[in-house]
Design a protein around this motif. Structure first.
Motif, PDB file in Angstrom:
ATOM      1  N   ASP A   3       0.806  -1.223   0.000  1.00 24.31           N
ATOM      2  CA  ASP A   3       0.000   0.000   0.000  1.00 24.31           C
ATOM      3  C   ASP A   3       0.839   1.274   0.000  1.00 24.31           C
ATOM      4  O   ASP A   3       0.301   2.357  -0.200  1.00 24.31           O
ATOM      5  CB  ASP A   3      -0.991   0.002   1.183  1.00 24.31           C
ATOM      6  CG  ASP A   3      -0.300  -0.064   2.535  1.00 24.31           C
ATOM      7  OD1 ASP A   3       0.877  -0.475   2.590  1.00 24.31           O
ATOM      8  OD2 ASP A   3      -0.949   0.296   3.535  1.00 24.31           O
ATOM      9  N   LYS A  53       5.450   5.662  -2.622  1.00 21.92           N
ATOM     10  CA  LYS A  53       5.530   6.705  -1.586  1.00 21.92           C
ATOM     11  C   LYS A  53       6.937   6.744  -0.994  1.00 21.92           C
ATOM     12  O   LYS A  53       7.629   5.733  -0.954  1.00 21.92           O
ATOM     13  CB  LYS A  53       4.534   6.422  -0.447  1.00 21.92           C
ATOM     14  CG  LYS A  53       3.094   6.392  -0.889  1.00 21.92           C
ATOM     15  CD  LYS A  53       2.653   7.759  -1.344  1.00 21.92           C
ATOM     16  CE  LYS A  53       1.260   7.707  -1.944  1.00 21.92           C
ATOM     17  NZ  LYS A  53       0.993   8.872  -2.797  1.00 21.92           N
ATOM     18  N   ASP A  76      -0.449   1.980   9.035  1.00 19.09           N
ATOM     19  CA  ASP A  76      -1.857   1.919   8.597  1.00 19.09           C
ATOM     20  C   ASP A  76      -2.492   3.295   8.768  1.00 19.09           C
ATOM     21  O   ASP A  76      -3.180   3.801   7.882  1.00 19.09           O
ATOM     22  CB  ASP A  76      -2.669   0.930   9.457  1.00 19.09           C
ATOM     23  CG  ASP A  76      -2.312  -0.526   9.168  1.00 19.09           C
ATOM     24  OD1 ASP A  76      -1.657  -0.786   8.141  1.00 19.09           O
ATOM     25  OD2 ASP A  76      -2.690  -1.378  10.007  1.00 19.09           O
ATOM     26  N   LYS A  77      -2.235   3.882   9.933  1.00 20.64           N
ATOM     27  CA  LYS A  77      -2.845   5.189  10.219  1.00 20.64           C
ATOM     28  C   LYS A  77      -2.217   6.276   9.359  1.00 20.64           C
ATOM     29  O   LYS A  77      -2.926   7.140   8.827  1.00 20.64           O
ATOM     30  CB  LYS A  77      -2.695   5.527  11.706  1.00 20.64           C
ATOM     31  CG  LYS A  77      -3.548   4.632  12.591  1.00 20.64           C
ATOM     32  CD  LYS A  77      -3.362   4.976  14.046  1.00 20.64           C
ATOM     33  CE  LYS A  77      -4.156   4.032  14.941  1.00 20.64           C
ATOM     34  NZ  LYS A  77      -5.621   4.141  14.733  1.00 20.64           N
ATOM     35  N   ALA A 112      -0.921   6.027   6.418  1.00 17.22           N
ATOM     36  CA  ALA A 112      -1.425   5.903   5.033  1.00 17.22           C
ATOM     37  C   ALA A 112      -2.803   6.546   4.911  1.00 17.22           C
ATOM     38  O   ALA A 112      -3.137   7.138   3.877  1.00 17.22           O
ATOM     39  CB  ALA A 112      -1.472   4.430   4.628  1.00 17.22           C
ATOM     40  N   GLY A 113      -3.580   6.466   5.971  1.00 19.89           N
ATOM     41  CA  GLY A 113      -4.917   7.057   5.968  1.00 19.89           C
ATOM     42  C   GLY A 113      -4.919   8.579   5.894  1.00 19.89           C
ATOM     43  O   GLY A 113      -5.929   9.178   5.547  1.00 19.89           O
ATOM     44  N   LEU A 123      -2.754  10.240   3.919  1.00 12.92           N
ATOM     45  CA  LEU A 123      -2.260  10.680   2.606  1.00 12.92           C
ATOM     46  C   LEU A 123      -3.375  11.406   1.862  1.00 12.92           C
ATOM     47  O   LEU A 123      -4.551  11.036   2.001  1.00 12.92           O
ATOM     48  CB  LEU A 123      -1.768   9.473   1.799  1.00 12.92           C
ATOM     49  CG  LEU A 123      -0.432   8.883   2.275  1.00 12.92           C
ATOM     50  CD1 LEU A 123      -0.185   7.502   1.669  1.00 12.92           C
ATOM     51  CD2 LEU A 123       0.724   9.830   1.959  1.00 12.92           C
ATOM     52  N   GLU A 164      -4.640  11.400  -1.016  1.00 10.81           N
ATOM     53  CA  GLU A 164      -5.597  10.641  -1.839  1.00 10.81           C
ATOM     54  C   GLU A 164      -6.611   9.876  -0.996  1.00 10.81           C
ATOM     55  O   GLU A 164      -7.613   9.399  -1.493  1.00 10.81           O
ATOM     56  CB  GLU A 164      -4.885   9.692  -2.812  1.00 10.81           C
ATOM     57  CG  GLU A 164      -4.014   8.644  -2.168  1.00 10.81           C
ATOM     58  CD  GLU A 164      -2.546   9.086  -2.080  1.00 10.81           C
ATOM     59  OE1 GLU A 164      -2.316  10.305  -1.876  1.00 10.81           O
ATOM     60  OE2 GLU A 164      -1.667   8.235  -2.205  1.00 10.81           O
ATOM     61  N   CYS A 165      -6.321   9.771   0.316  1.00 15.83           N
ATOM     62  CA  CYS A 165      -7.288   9.095   1.185  1.00 15.83           C
ATOM     63  C   CYS A 165      -8.367  10.060   1.654  1.00 15.83           C
ATOM     64  O   CYS A 165      -9.281   9.681   2.387  1.00 15.83           O
ATOM     65  CB  CYS A 165      -6.584   8.469   2.380  1.00 15.83           C
ATOM     66  SG  CYS A 165      -5.510   7.118   1.874  1.00 15.83           S
ATOM     67  N   GLY A 166      -8.214  11.320   1.272  1.00 22.78           N
ATOM     68  CA  GLY A 166      -9.284  12.293   1.490  1.00 22.78           C
ATOM     69  C   GLY A 166      -9.452  12.783   2.905  1.00 22.78           C
ATOM     70  O   GLY A 166     -10.491  13.310   3.264  1.00 22.78           O
ATOM     71  N   VAL A 167      -8.411  12.571   3.762  1.00 18.61           N
ATOM     72  CA  VAL A 167      -8.534  13.054   5.145  1.00 18.61           C
ATOM     73  C   VAL A 167      -8.172  14.536   5.217  1.00 18.61           C
ATOM     74  O   VAL A 167      -7.225  14.950   4.583  1.00 18.61           O
ATOM     75  CB  VAL A 167      -7.600  12.251   6.094  1.00 18.61           C
ATOM     76  CG1 VAL A 167      -7.719  12.782   7.524  1.00 18.61           C
ATOM     77  CG2 VAL A 167      -7.972  10.794   6.062  1.00 18.61           C
TER      78      VAL A 167
END
Ligand code: C5P
Length: 222
Positions: free
Chosen positions: A5, A9, A211-212, A214-215, A217, A219-222
């Motif tokens: 994933d 990066k 995991d967190k 990556a969330g 990034l 593109e993950c829309g956070v």
């Protein structure tokens, strides 16, 4: 095979202690072993990232396929991290950076006199705070090792340093913190979420933190 994933990066990890010289044979440092940071660097590499590891002096070997930069002092770490961070999508600052350095390093070994002695210390730059000021789209993750008031201190650092998340642990208990193979981390995120990860190996903790990360990034829309 670990899921890829983080393919494409760039993850920068800082690890280990810094050493602030007093004289040619003495320094100020801390017991950081680099285990947590090295575990994160290894896990990120397994997940397909290009990994840059900036490390203070430790006795463990760097993971394979990781670009490793060895530094000694906080000033050296600041110089390398701030330059290399330009390339990074995610910066994870596991290093236990010395907050102060001697104003001057004595040229010769200081002799004992039997009297009290005072060292003049000056503050080191806060590397993560500097990164927070020029954050851009970068994901910034800090660590906080505390002896008390874990939540208060961690949340203050999260806010002050403009981080996406801070991974905090208490030092003192033998199953977490300096030198242990396990850690008991609580993650505080900028949105207000708190997640107590529980006792786990530093390897498992590394993956949970990634995991967190990556969330966060873009593109993950956070
Ligand atoms: O030392 P402190 O508890 O403030 O550290 C919190 C976070 O800030 C850690 O991720 C640490 O690596 C980082 N830090 C830094 N430069 C410093 C001090 C801390 O990047 N001079």
């Amino acid at each position: 095979l670990t899921r890829q994933d983080l393919d494409g990066k760039c993850v920068l990890v800082s690890a280990g202690p810094t050493r602030e010289p007093i004289d040619p044979v003495r320094y100020i440092s801390n017991p950081s072993t680099g285990k947590m940071g090295y575990a994160i660097a290894r896990a990120a590499e397994h997940r397909g990232a290009k990994v840059i590891l900036v490390t203070g002096p430790v006795s463990i070997s760097p993971p394979e396929n990781v670009e490793t930069h060895k530094v000694m002092t906080a000033l050296e770490m600041a110089e390398v991290v701030l330059a290399q961070a330009e390339r990074a999508d995610i910066v994870i600052k596991t290093a236990a950076v010395g907050d102060y350095r001697c104003e001057r390093e004595a040229e010769q070994k200081i002799k004992k006199t039997g009297d009290c002695m005072t060292l003049d210390l000056v503050p080191n730059p806060d590397i993560l705070m500097e990164l927070g000021k020029r954050k851009g789209k970068k994901v910034l993750i800090g660590f906080a090792a505390e002896t008390e008031k874990l939540t208060d201190h961690a949340q203050e650092k999260l806010r002050k340093k403009n981080l996406d998340m801070i991974a905090a642990n208490l030092i003192g208990p033998s199953d977490s913190g300096f030198g242990a193979d396990t850690n008991k981390i609580t993650c505080f995120s900028c949105g207000g979420a708190t997640d107590a990860l529980g006792l786990m190996s530093k390897e498992a903790a590394a993956h949970a933190i990634l995991d967190k990360a990556a969330g966060f990034l873009p593109e993950c829309g956070v």
